[in-house]
Motif scaffolding. Structure first.
Motif, PDB file in Angstrom:
ATOM      1  N   UNK A 197       0.801  -1.226   0.000  1.00 51.50           N
ATOM      2  CA  UNK A 197       0.000   0.000   0.000  1.00 51.50           C
ATOM      3  C   UNK A 197       0.829   1.269   0.000  1.00 51.50           C
ATOM      4  N   UNK A 198       2.048   1.248   0.543  1.00 56.04           N
ATOM      5  CA  UNK A 198       2.889   2.441   0.519  1.00 56.04           C
ATOM      6  C   UNK A 198       2.229   3.617   1.219  1.00 56.04           C
ATOM      7  N   UNK A 199       2.046   4.704   0.489  1.00 55.02           N
ATOM      8  CA  UNK A 199       1.398   5.898   1.044  1.00 55.02           C
ATOM      9  C   UNK A 199      -0.084   5.702   1.286  1.00 55.02           C
ATOM     10  N   UNK A 200      -0.625   4.599   0.764  1.00 55.31           N
ATOM     11  CA  UNK A 200      -2.065   4.350   0.868  1.00 55.31           C
ATOM     12  C   UNK A 200      -2.885   5.041  -0.200  1.00 55.31           C
ATOM     13  N   UNK A 201      -2.222   5.623  -1.202  1.00 58.99           N
ATOM     14  CA  UNK A 201      -2.959   6.465  -2.154  1.00 58.99           C
ATOM     15  C   UNK A 201      -4.027   5.696  -2.930  1.00 58.99           C
ATOM     16  N   UNK A 202      -3.767   4.444  -3.278  1.00 65.29           N
ATOM     17  CA  UNK A 202      -4.759   3.675  -4.031  1.00 65.29           C
ATOM     18  C   UNK A 202      -5.944   3.318  -3.141  1.00 65.29           C
ATOM     19  N   UNK A 203      -5.674   2.687  -2.016  1.00 69.39           N
ATOM     20  CA  UNK A 203      -6.745   2.261  -1.120  1.00 69.39           C
ATOM     21  C   UNK A 203      -7.568   3.443  -0.640  1.00 69.39           C
ATOM     22  N   UNK A 204      -6.928   4.495  -0.196  1.00 73.87           N
ATOM     23  CA  UNK A 204      -7.635   5.646   0.356  1.00 73.87           C
ATOM     24  C   UNK A 204      -8.475   6.326  -0.718  1.00 73.87           C
ATOM     25  N   UNK A 205      -7.945   6.438  -1.931  1.00 71.50           N
ATOM     26  CA  UNK A 205      -8.726   7.034  -3.023  1.00 71.50           C
ATOM     27  C   UNK A 205      -9.981   6.215  -3.297  1.00 71.50           C
ATOM     28  N   UNK A 206      -9.843   4.889  -3.305  1.00 74.07           N
ATOM     29  CA  UNK A 206     -11.001   4.033  -3.561  1.00 74.07           C
ATOM     30  C   UNK A 206     -12.038   4.164  -2.450  1.00 74.07           C
ATOM     31  N   UNK A 207     -11.603   4.190  -1.205  1.00 78.74           N
ATOM     32  CA  UNK A 207     -12.546   4.312  -0.094  1.00 78.74           C
ATOM     33  C   UNK A 207     -13.211   5.686  -0.080  1.00 78.74           C
ATOM     34  N   UNK A 208     -12.455   6.704  -0.440  1.00 80.21           N
ATOM     35  CA  UNK A 208     -13.029   8.048  -0.473  1.00 80.21           C
ATOM     36  C   UNK A 208     -14.091   8.175  -1.558  1.00 80.21           C
ATOM     37  N   UNK A 209     -13.907   7.455  -2.655  1.00 76.44           N
ATOM     38  CA  UNK A 209     -14.881   7.501  -3.749  1.00 76.44           C
ATOM     39  C   UNK A 209     -16.079   6.580  -3.504  1.00 76.44           C
ATOM     40  N   UNK A 210     -15.916   5.591  -2.650  1.00 77.11           N
ATOM     41  CA  UNK A 210     -16.984   4.637  -2.352  1.00 77.11           C
ATOM     42  C   UNK A 210     -17.236   4.633  -0.830  1.00 77.11           C
ATOM     43  N   UNK A 211     -18.092   5.524  -0.349  1.00 77.57           N
ATOM     44  CA  UNK A 211     -18.270   5.695   1.095  1.00 77.57           C
ATOM     45  C   UNK A 211     -18.790   4.461   1.824  1.00 77.57           C
ATOM     46  N   UNK A 212     -19.324   3.494   1.099  1.00 77.58           N
ATOM     47  CA  UNK A 212     -19.832   2.284   1.755  1.00 77.58           C
ATOM     48  C   UNK A 212     -18.766   1.204   1.872  1.00 77.58           C
ATOM     49  N   UNK A 213     -17.622   1.397   1.230  1.00 79.63           N
ATOM     50  CA  UNK A 213     -16.601   0.353   1.141  1.00 79.63           C
ATOM     51  C   UNK A 213     -15.674   0.374   2.348  1.00 79.63           C
ATOM     52  N   UNK A 214     -15.088  -0.801   2.614  1.00 80.20           N
ATOM     53  CA  UNK A 214     -14.028  -0.927   3.622  1.00 80.20           C
ATOM     54  C   UNK A 214     -12.831  -1.594   2.973  1.00 80.20           C
ATOM     55  N   UNK A 215     -11.661  -1.437   3.595  1.00 82.51           N
ATOM     56  CA  UNK A 215     -10.482  -2.016   2.966  1.00 82.51           C
ATOM     57  C   UNK A 215      -9.333  -2.214   3.919  1.00 82.51           C
ATOM     58  N   UNK A 216      -8.365  -2.994   3.450  1.00 85.13           N
ATOM     59  CA  UNK A 216      -7.144  -3.282   4.188  1.00 85.13           C
ATOM     60  C   UNK A 216      -5.961  -2.956   3.290  1.00 85.13           C
ATOM     61  N   UNK A 217      -4.961  -2.307   3.865  1.00 81.47           N
ATOM     62  CA  UNK A 217      -3.709  -2.052   3.171  1.00 81.47           C
ATOM     63  C   UNK A 217      -2.585  -2.812   3.846  1.00 81.47           C
ATOM     64  N   UNK A 218      -1.899  -3.648   3.089  1.00 88.81           N
ATOM     65  CA  UNK A 218      -0.773  -4.401   3.623  1.00 88.81           C
ATOM     66  C   UNK A 218       0.531  -3.912   3.041  1.00 88.81           C
ATOM     67  N   UNK A 219       1.580  -3.934   3.855  1.00 91.37           N
ATOM     68  CA  UNK A 219       2.900  -3.543   3.370  1.00 91.37           C
ATOM     69  C   UNK A 219       3.941  -4.188   4.268  1.00 91.37           C
ATOM     70  N   UNK A 220       5.085  -4.479   3.694  1.00 86.20           N
ATOM     71  CA  UNK A 220       6.176  -5.061   4.467  1.00 86.20           C
ATOM     72  C   UNK A 220       6.850  -4.021   5.357  1.00 86.20           C
ATOM     73  N   UNK A 221       6.743  -2.746   4.962  1.00 85.27           N
ATOM     74  CA  UNK A 221       7.419  -1.665   5.670  1.00 85.27           C
ATOM     75  C   UNK A 221       6.525  -1.073   6.749  1.00 85.27           C
ATOM     76  N   UNK A 222       6.967  -1.139   8.000  1.00 83.82           N
ATOM     77  CA  UNK A 222       6.218  -0.535   9.091  1.00 83.82           C
ATOM     78  C   UNK A 222       6.180   0.982   8.948  1.00 83.82           C
ATOM     79  N   UNK A 223       7.279   1.569   8.470  1.00 82.28           N
ATOM     80  CA  UNK A 223       7.319   3.018   8.286  1.00 82.28           C
ATOM     81  C   UNK A 223       6.308   3.462   7.224  1.00 82.28           C
ATOM     82  N   UNK A 224       6.180   2.703   6.152  1.00 85.39           N
ATOM     83  CA  UNK A 224       5.192   3.030   5.127  1.00 85.39           C
ATOM     84  C   UNK A 224       3.782   2.936   5.685  1.00 85.39           C
ATOM     85  N   UNK A 225       3.514   1.936   6.493  1.00 81.84           N
ATOM     86  CA  UNK A 225       2.178   1.787   7.076  1.00 81.84           C
ATOM     87  C   UNK A 225       1.818   2.975   7.953  1.00 81.84           C
TER      88      UNK A 225
END
Length: 276
Positions: free
Chosen positions: A117-145
């Motif tokens: 997920x990195x900065x979360x830009x993909x997941x967050x954009x999708x959730x912002x456009x779909x207010x009913x949706x939920x999601x999970x972002x996974x990343x190997x980097x704790x700092x990125x999370x």
């Protein structure tokens, strides 16, 4: 010194360093030093600029001339109509990735998994456009999370987003309507051709998996179906030369409706496939 004079001097610093569009980048960096939207500078060209602000802008331009991306200097990148904080711990979001978001939004979904997920830009954009949706972002980097979680909080979707440390699917449970990923895909051979902005400032683990660059797609093609509902979709960003190889990986793994979306330059950019 007036703002128009400062802009000329700053643009000259950038032009001498062979920075593309030096006048535009000078506006961005001066506006950042002033703490105003860059669009306002058009109306402020005859205003006086104080010495401290000019010195700050000079420092920013020298950093840019040395190869540091403007987004890293400012600490944010605008993506899909929203502002995302970025640091050296995350991949700098690119405009081309917006194609993946736009394609994902062409069909309904209520649950989404974003791998790497990195900065979360993909997941967050999708959730912002779909207010009913939920999601999970996974990343190997704790700092990125940490960056992704802060962006989700700032953009008002943290109550519908979870972030967890995971090596691809290792920490993931459940099934989703949609899986998205912008994985590291640059091959060892291509790394030497990257610009200094990318090579010196994006985290290497977000750029390349090593080898031929295809290992993330091998994992996704082999394992992602176990985390999708029937007829669920997966969308992955790909390198512009990788369309045939990645399509073949997914087709051979039994995925249906395998296709490629191109970017504005007509280059292969996003793989789309459906769980069969």
């Amino acid at each position: 010194m007036r703002i128009q004079e400062a802009l000329r001097a700053l643009a000259e610093i950038l032009a001498n360093a062979q920075i593309d569009t030096p006048a535009r980048e000078a506006r961005l960096l001066l506006a950042h030093a002033m703490g105003v939207p860059h669009e306002r500078l058009v109306l402020m060209t005859h205003d006086e600029l104080d010495a401290a602000t000019y010195d700050r802008a000079i420092t920013y331009c020298k950093r840019r001339a040395a190869g540091e991306p403007t987004s890293m200097i400012r600490g944010y990148r605008d993506f899909f109509g929203r502002r995302f904080n970025v640091t050296a711990d995350v991949l700098d979001p690119r405009p081309e990735t917006e194609i993946l978001v736009a394609e994902a939004l062409t069909q309904p979904f209520e649950t989404v998994l974003d791998l790497g997920t990195g900065s979360g830009c993909i997941l967050i954009s999708l959730l912002a456009e779909r207010p009913q949706a939920t999601g999970i972002g996974g990343d190997l980097s704790e700092a990125a999370l940490q960056v992704a979680e802060a962006n989700a909080r700032d953009l008002g979707v943290l109550d519908r987003a979870g972030f967890l440390q995971s090596d691809w699917f290792s920490g993931i449970d459940g099934v989703f309507d949609l899986i998205v990923s912008n994985p590291p895909y640059i091959s060892d051979e291509e790394m030497i051709d990257l610009s200094r902005e990318v090579l010196n400032h994006d985290p290497h683990m977000a750029l390349t998996p090593g080898g031929d660059g295809l290992d993330p797609y091998r994992i996704l093609a082999a394992e992602a179906r176990d985390y999708l509902v029937p007829q669920g979709r997966i969308l992955c960003e790909i390198g512009w030369k990788q369309g045939p190889d990645v399509s073949a990986l997914f087709a051979h793994a039994g995925w249906a409706d395998v296709g490629i979306q191109t970017d504005l330059d007509g280059r292969d950019r996003v793989l789309v496939a459906t769980r069969g």
